[in-house]
Every structure is written in C-alpha cells, then in structure tokens.
Design an enzyme around this catalytic site. Sequence first.
Site, PDB file in Angstrom:
ATOM      1  N   HIS A  84      40.735  37.246  34.945  1.00  0.00           N
ATOM      2  CA  HIS A  84      39.860  36.127  35.276  1.00  0.00           C
ATOM      3  C   HIS A  84      40.383  34.864  34.601  1.00  0.00           C
ATOM      4  CE1 HIS A  84      36.215  33.864  36.214  1.00  0.00           C
ATOM      5  NE2 HIS A  84      36.309  33.377  34.992  1.00  0.00           N
ATOM      6  N   ASP A 163      22.991  36.463  37.862  1.00  0.00           N
ATOM      7  CA  ASP A 163      23.970  35.425  37.537  1.00  0.00           C
ATOM      8  C   ASP A 163      24.062  34.387  38.650  1.00  0.00           C
ATOM      9  OD1 ASP A 163      26.287  34.220  36.111  1.00  0.00           O
ATOM     10  OD2 ASP A 163      27.288  34.841  37.948  1.00  0.00           O
TER      11      ASP A 163
END
Length: 425
Positions: A84, A163
């Site tokens: 990421h 989220d």
Amino acid sequence: MTTHTAVDVIRAKRDGARLTDAQIDWVVDAYTRGAVADEQMSALAMAIFLNGMDAAETAQWTRAMVDSGEKLSLDVGRPTVDKHSTGGVGDKITLPLAPLVAACGAAVPQLSGRGLGHTGGTLDKLESIPGWRAQLSVDEVMSQLRSVGAVICAATSGLAPADKKLYALRDVTATVEAIPLIASSIMSKKIAEGAEALVLDVKVGSGAFMKSLDQARALASALVSIGVDHGLKISALLTDMSVPLGRAVGNSVEVTESVEVLRGGGPADIIELTVALAKEMLSRAGISADPAAVLASGEAYETWARMIRAQGGDPDAPLPVGQHKHVVTATSDGYLTKLDAYAVGVAAWRLGAGRARKEDPVQPGAGILCLAKPGDKVTKDQPLLELYTETPDAIPAALESLTGGHEIGETPPTRTPLVIDTIRG
C-alpha cells in the site's frame, strides 16, 4: 451490561480520556448501522483529531472497522503479500510491482482506489487500457490469484464498510490528517483483504500527504504497530516524494511508462523503488527470489499481460493521448535544481488527469511528461515538460500551478535518497 451513548463516548475523548474497547466496538458498529448520526461521529472524529488515540485504542478501532464487514480468506496455493502506498505524484509503482512479485511466486491481491486531488489513483490509470475492468467479484479475484498470481481491482463493498462511511465524513469535517484515523483507515481495508504480509510505502515530501519526515515516521510506526497487533508480517518504507516518480504523471502516460519498466527499460527511480519494494514483499512472504533478475528476464511483463487480459483488457492496444499539447521550456542554461512534485501533480490534475470530487470523470489521456529531472543539464529553450489534455482551456490554470515549481541553477542539486528508511514489525 453497560449501556453506551454517543454523547458519553464523545465526552470521554473530548476530555482526553482513553476510550475502552467496549466503547470503540459500540460506537463503530452503531455508526455503521446508522444508530450514531453523522454529526455525532463528526464530533468524535474532531475529538480524536485534537486529543489522539494511543496504540491500543488505534488497534481496537481498526479491529472494529474490520469487524464491520466481511474478511476475505485467501487460500490460493501461494504466499499472499500486498503493498500500500500513501499516495504521490507519478506513483505508478503498483503497476509493475504486482506482476513482478507474482512472477517471483507470490500472490498479490492489490485492492486499489481512485485518485482524488493531485495524487493519481491506480484504477484510473488502468482504466485507460481499452476493455479493462476494475469491478470483480470475490470469486473472480480468487480465480485470478490462483491462475495469474496478481490482481489489481476495486475493493468489494463488503470490506470494512465502516471505513468507507467514516472516510467520506472525515473529508468534509477537516479531520483527514488525524494519524490514528489515517492508520486505522488504511489497515482496516488491508486486514479485511486477508493477505498474510504487507509492505507499506509511506511517502514524505511536497507531493505527499505527509510533508515532514517526523509526520511520515509517526504514520509508518502507527501502521506497523497495528499490523503487528493483527498478526501481519509487515514493513514500512519511508520514500521521497519531493520530485515526481519517473517522467510520466497522469493516467495512460503512467501505464506506458510502467510497461517500459516491465519490458526492461524505463526510468531509474521507478526501477529502483519497484525492486526495493519487491525485495521487501518477497522477504515478508518467505520467498527467495531476485526481483531484479526476474524483471530483466521479461517474466514480469508476461504476468502483466495475463493480468490485464484476465480483467478484459487488451495489453497491446494503443492508449489515449490528450489531443492538445503544450511545451514548457527552460528559460536559461544550467542544471535543473528543482521539480516540485506538488506543483506537477496539481498541474496534471488541472489538465484533467485527476478529480476534485469522487464522482468526477477523469481524462485517460491527460497528463504531463517530465523531459528533465533534477540534476539534468539543460540549455535555454530546451523542452522541460510536455502537457497533454483534451480541454485546452485547462492549460493556463495548469501553467499557473507550475509557477515556481521548477528552477534552474549553476550547480546540480544534492540527490535525496529515494528510500529514506525502513521500519519492520
């Protein structure tokens, strides 16, 4: 049984108290279900922004967000490892990296996002390839990981829905920068994705979200701490984002550059960072392989082509290029001493390569080619940047963004290392 209320949880964090696991579990679940209103979660997010959360609170907040949805089980016959990036300018590293690590024997489930503002989104870049699709079912993801070893696609809606809801709220309440909320947002999606190992590329510099090394180090440490708490084999590389990565900034232009790297060419900085991240990913996955040799062999390109075809794309199709071109030239002889990542990123965004709101379209062919990089010797009137767009009216605003973004001096600048530090869990 303790009865929780949103007001009690907000008050506790407002007054600097540590939230209990039970309070965190309750408020995240209640917000996901709609039992806690947006204005209440906004107040709590601001309290967290102002007063912070400790490592245990942040880990529990992350766990609650993971538990708000489904978690993938990646039983695909290979070690699974993901990467990421916190986002940058010209940061197309995922494109050559995922097929390279897959060609070395790992499975790479890269669930990616779209760009917002000056940092480009991986899915936007890949959607410039004719036919390629981002939306895959869980079964398609699993099948592709088994057959190809790599997939780059949009996250399914069932992963960490808390989220998704909180991210949108933070964006409009000036609470995006809270490190506990950034860290839990990133890690909840990655943990729900189900990979056994994770390598983080935490950018620092003008074109990054974290402008200072101290900020980036704090975020990297928080991310690694959460990963360790959840049993992940995890590392974070702190990497420089003061200058655009590579020479291409945009969508199709970044795909073209990524393919150059996969074919054995391309800019030195893209190769350096791709190989550095691949080495760390393979180490975390327990695989002994030399990614530089695999990249040079052409195997990674073959994996790329299979990955693109598996998602409906044509890896051999010509890519779109903006019809309107503008060239920025050097105003004097000397060395290019500065090429500011943020200035170039905003200019590309204004040309149409990015979006201001999530629902905005992007131009596949819009972008910038950096014909010179800091340290290069240049002569007066030499082309430095090529701007491409479908909307010529956007060119003046893009040029305004570049004002002060590049400088020419008499001596070459000192080179900043691309990989500044590594933090391992």
